[in-house]
Design an enzyme around this catalytic site. Sequence first.
Site, PDB file in Angstrom:
ATOM      1  CD  GLU A  11      -1.191  -0.573   3.682  1.00  0.00           C
ATOM      2  OE1 GLU A  11      -2.262  -1.156   3.421  1.00  0.00           O
ATOM      3  OE2 GLU A  11      -0.838  -0.273   4.827  1.00  0.00           O
ATOM      4  CB  CYS A  12       1.052   4.149   0.777  1.00  0.00           C
ATOM      5  SG  CYS A  12       0.315   5.751   0.829  1.00  0.00           S
ATOM      6  N   GLY A  13       3.532   3.714  -0.234  1.00  0.00           N
ATOM      7  CA  GLY A  13       4.940   3.619  -0.601  1.00  0.00           C
ATOM      8  C   GLY A  13       5.357   2.215  -1.005  1.00  0.00           C
TER       9      GLY A  13
END
Length: 168
Positions: A161-163
């Site tokens: 998720e995300c990074g």
Amino acid sequence: PGPSPGPSPGPGPSTILPRDLLDSLPPVGSAGLAPAPLISASSVASAGTSPFLPREETYPRALPATLPNNQPSSLPPVRIGVARDAAFCFYYADNLRLLEEVGATLVSFSPMSDAMLPAGLQMLYLGGGYPEQHAMALQANTSMRNSVKHFSEEGGFVWAECGGLMYL
């Protein structure tokens, strides 16, 4: 009747994306994109439904904070490698706690400095953080990148998720 093509009267309680902001953006037609129309909270509310927002009852229900009656999980034990270093430092504590409550063993590793993934993992959890600020170190660690690639290619489950998505 749709929104007027002229400038917005200014930000107000129902304005999400004012037309004057759209007009100030560089043209995107050459990239094959079209500018979005003005969307206001009042127009969404009056329409009843929106192609952009799922109806409230379709939102996934939150997991309970604890298992019912504090009973142990009947799931088989699983070892989850959790990326934790300066590049991957954002996790919701409740998510990690819930994984442990259902019997997961969380094993921290560093994509920046560890040479390979810890042994015996069934899953990787690559959370949020700032991989873009540590891109040189992440790129230089080819043995870890190869280890993550091999894990995935061999059928290991990877949650990012995300990074973490940026890293993949």
